[in-house]
Design a protein around this motif. Sequence first.
Motif, PDB file in Angstrom:
ATOM      1  N   GLY A 133       0.888  -3.832  -8.195  1.00  0.00           N
ATOM      2  CA  GLY A 133       1.726  -3.759  -9.388  1.00  0.00           C
ATOM      3  C   GLY A 133       2.921  -4.682  -9.360  1.00  0.00           C
ATOM      4  N   VAL A 134       2.760  -5.883  -8.797  1.00  0.00           N
ATOM      5  CA  VAL A 134       3.900  -6.799  -8.667  1.00  0.00           C
ATOM      6  C   VAL A 134       4.257  -7.474  -9.989  1.00  0.00           C
ATOM      7  N   ASN A 135       3.335  -7.464 -10.952  1.00  0.00           N
ATOM      8  CA  ASN A 135       3.603  -8.090 -12.248  1.00  0.00           C
ATOM      9  C   ASN A 135       3.397  -7.064 -13.355  1.00  0.00           C
ATOM     10  N   PRO A 136       4.479  -6.502 -13.876  1.00  0.00           N
ATOM     11  CA  PRO A 136       4.352  -5.448 -14.897  1.00  0.00           C
ATOM     12  C   PRO A 136       3.864  -5.955 -16.251  1.00  0.00           C
ATOM     13  N   LYS A 137       3.777  -7.263 -16.435  1.00  0.00           N
ATOM     14  CA  LYS A 137       3.372  -7.825 -17.724  1.00  0.00           C
ATOM     15  C   LYS A 137       1.854  -7.916 -17.880  1.00  0.00           C
ATOM     16  N   VAL A 138       1.117  -7.612 -16.823  1.00  0.00           N
ATOM     17  CA  VAL A 138      -0.344  -7.665 -16.889  1.00  0.00           C
ATOM     18  C   VAL A 138      -0.912  -6.276 -16.629  1.00  0.00           C
ATOM     19  N   ASP A 139      -2.223  -6.118 -16.778  1.00  0.00           N
ATOM     20  CA  ASP A 139      -2.843  -4.798 -16.602  1.00  0.00           C
ATOM     21  C   ASP A 139      -2.923  -4.381 -15.142  1.00  0.00           C
ATOM     22  N   GLY A 140      -3.089  -5.354 -14.251  1.00  0.00           N
ATOM     23  CA  GLY A 140      -3.145  -5.051 -12.830  1.00  0.00           C
ATOM     24  C   GLY A 140      -2.769  -6.273 -12.019  1.00  0.00           C
ATOM     25  N   SER A 141      -2.158  -6.041 -10.846  1.00  0.00           N
ATOM     26  CA  SER A 141      -1.755  -7.182 -10.021  1.00  0.00           C
ATOM     27  C   SER A 141      -1.624  -6.761  -8.563  1.00  0.00           C
ATOM     28  N   CYS A 142      -1.703  -7.772  -7.690  1.00  0.00           N
ATOM     29  CA  CYS A 142      -1.579  -7.499  -6.255  1.00  0.00           C
ATOM     30  C   CYS A 142      -1.101  -8.745  -5.535  1.00  0.00           C
ATOM     31  N   TYR A 143      -0.085  -8.585  -4.689  1.00  0.00           N
ATOM     32  CA  TYR A 143       0.312  -9.618  -3.737  1.00  0.00           C
ATOM     33  C   TYR A 143      -0.355  -9.275  -2.420  1.00  0.00           C
ATOM     34  N   TYR A 144      -1.014 -10.266  -1.808  1.00  0.00           N
ATOM     35  CA  TYR A 144      -1.796 -10.010  -0.601  1.00  0.00           C
ATOM     36  C   TYR A 144      -1.499 -11.082   0.434  1.00  0.00           C
ATOM     37  N   GLN A 145      -1.199 -10.630   1.652  1.00  0.00           N
ATOM     38  CA  GLN A 145      -0.975 -11.563   2.752  1.00  0.00           C
ATOM     39  C   GLN A 145      -1.789 -11.125   3.958  1.00  0.00           C
ATOM     40  N   GLN A 146      -2.535 -12.076   4.513  1.00  0.00           N
ATOM     41  CA  GLN A 146      -3.308 -11.823   5.731  1.00  0.00           C
ATOM     42  C   GLN A 146      -3.076 -12.996   6.665  1.00  0.00           C
ATOM     43  N   GLY A 147      -2.362 -12.749   7.762  1.00  0.00           N
ATOM     44  CA  GLY A 147      -1.925 -13.863   8.591  1.00  0.00           C
ATOM     45  C   GLY A 147      -0.946 -14.697   7.799  1.00  0.00           C
ATOM     46  N   ASN A 148      -1.193 -15.995   7.746  1.00  0.00           N
ATOM     47  CA  ASN A 148      -0.324 -16.879   6.968  1.00  0.00           C
ATOM     48  C   ASN A 148      -0.907 -17.234   5.606  1.00  0.00           C
ATOM     49  N   THR A 149      -2.011 -16.612   5.247  1.00  0.00           N
ATOM     50  CA  THR A 149      -2.579 -16.814   3.918  1.00  0.00           C
ATOM     51  C   THR A 149      -1.947 -15.822   2.949  1.00  0.00           C
ATOM     52  N   LYS A 150      -1.417 -16.353   1.844  1.00  0.00           N
ATOM     53  CA  LYS A 150      -0.719 -15.518   0.863  1.00  0.00           C
ATOM     54  C   LYS A 150      -1.249 -15.837  -0.530  1.00  0.00           C
ATOM     55  N   LEU A 151      -1.491 -14.808  -1.315  1.00  0.00           N
ATOM     56  CA  LEU A 151      -1.956 -15.041  -2.681  1.00  0.00           C
ATOM     57  C   LEU A 151      -1.575 -13.894  -3.603  1.00  0.00           C
ATOM     58  N   ILE A 152      -1.626 -14.169  -4.881  1.00  0.00           N
ATOM     59  CA  ILE A 152      -1.380 -13.167  -5.922  1.00  0.00           C
ATOM     60  C   ILE A 152      -2.588 -13.143  -6.854  1.00  0.00           C
ATOM     61  N   VAL A 153      -3.052 -11.956  -7.155  1.00  0.00           N
ATOM     62  CA  VAL A 153      -4.143 -11.792  -8.119  1.00  0.00           C
ATOM     63  C   VAL A 153      -3.634 -10.962  -9.291  1.00  0.00           C
ATOM     64  N   THR A 154      -3.901 -11.427 -10.494  1.00  0.00           N
ATOM     65  CA  THR A 154      -3.575 -10.656 -11.692  1.00  0.00           C
ATOM     66  C   THR A 154      -4.852 -10.386 -12.481  1.00  0.00           C
ATOM     67  N   VAL A 155      -4.855  -9.256 -13.175  1.00  0.00           N
ATOM     68  CA  VAL A 155      -6.021  -8.831 -13.961  1.00  0.00           C
ATOM     69  C   VAL A 155      -5.577  -8.513 -15.376  1.00  0.00           C
ATOM     70  N   LEU A 156      -6.317  -9.019 -16.336  1.00  0.00           N
ATOM     71  CA  LEU A 156      -6.130  -8.673 -17.749  1.00  0.00           C
ATOM     72  C   LEU A 156      -7.423  -8.028 -18.255  1.00  0.00           C
ATOM     73  N   GLY A 157      -7.295  -6.888 -18.865  1.00  0.00           N
ATOM     74  CA  GLY A 157      -8.478  -6.254 -19.438  1.00  0.00           C
ATOM     75  C   GLY A 157      -8.773  -4.894 -18.831  1.00  0.00           C
ATOM     76  N   PRO A 158      -9.842  -4.288 -19.365  1.00  0.00           N
ATOM     77  CA  PRO A 158     -10.784  -4.812 -20.354  1.00  0.00           C
ATOM     78  C   PRO A 158     -10.114  -4.994 -21.725  1.00  0.00           C
ATOM     79  N   ARG A 159     -10.404  -6.117 -22.360  1.00  0.00           N
ATOM     80  CA  ARG A 159      -9.863  -6.427 -23.670  1.00  0.00           C
ATOM     81  C   ARG A 159     -10.952  -6.950 -24.589  1.00  0.00           C
ATOM     82  N   GLU A 160     -10.769  -6.735 -25.887  1.00  0.00           N
ATOM     83  CA  GLU A 160     -11.739  -7.247 -26.852  1.00  0.00           C
ATOM     84  C   GLU A 160     -11.707  -8.772 -26.844  1.00  0.00           C
ATOM     85  N   VAL A 161     -12.871  -9.356 -27.071  1.00  0.00           N
ATOM     86  CA  VAL A 161     -12.965 -10.812 -27.137  1.00  0.00           C
ATOM     87  C   VAL A 161     -13.639 -11.206 -28.445  1.00  0.00           C
TER      88      VAL A 161
END
Length: 214
Positions: free
Chosen positions: A4-32
């Motif tokens: 929940g690191v980004n309250p502006k999206v539906d879901g989010s995660c900051y992840y660090q394993q060793g020295n690898t760092k990344l952020i994933v954000t999720v939008l949806g399910p939404r109509e297209v």
Amino acid sequence: VQLGVNPKVDGSCYYQQGNTKLIVTVLGPREVKRAKQLHDRAVISCEYSTSTFSASERKQQSKSDRRSAEKAMLLRQAFEGCILTHLFPRSQVNIFVQVIQSDGGTLSCALNAASLALMNAGVPMKDFLVSSTAGFIDNIPFLDLNSWERTSDTPEVCIAVYPHSDKLGLINVDHARLTLPQLETCMNLAVAGAKEIHIMLKNEVKKYSEGILH
């Protein structure tokens, strides 16, 4: 791990394993738009990008772009099999992966972080999808190789597994110069590593849920 690191999206995660760092954000399910809809299931879309903090040659950038596209495709294929897409037809789930710092194992980290971000978004899945990577250095198997340990021809296997059924959700072999016994050794080591990661991530989800309730 931070959910929940980004309250502006539906879901989010900051992840660090060793020295690898990344952020994933999720939008949806939404109509297209109707042109993109599937009448019986949701569409899964994945984008994978790596931050560039220094100028690089065009050839290197082109190679990086191809690898990012390949990883986005692998992520999409893995989560198409994991997300219960039939529950929300004519909609779309967007998964965005941003690698902040890379030190090996980025695909498995992205899979783990995306699984957490989808949970944070409340997207229904058949199981937690957890991933780990194993490879060989001088004929010795190792788990979670970093950039220093990897070379251009280091044989490496990334797997994603459903921990409750032990079924594989993804297997990706980098540099296919692996004998069958080596492949089996790598897969067994990676599955064991993924199960250990699952325990840790499950605890993180539990702590986050308890924090919301209290």
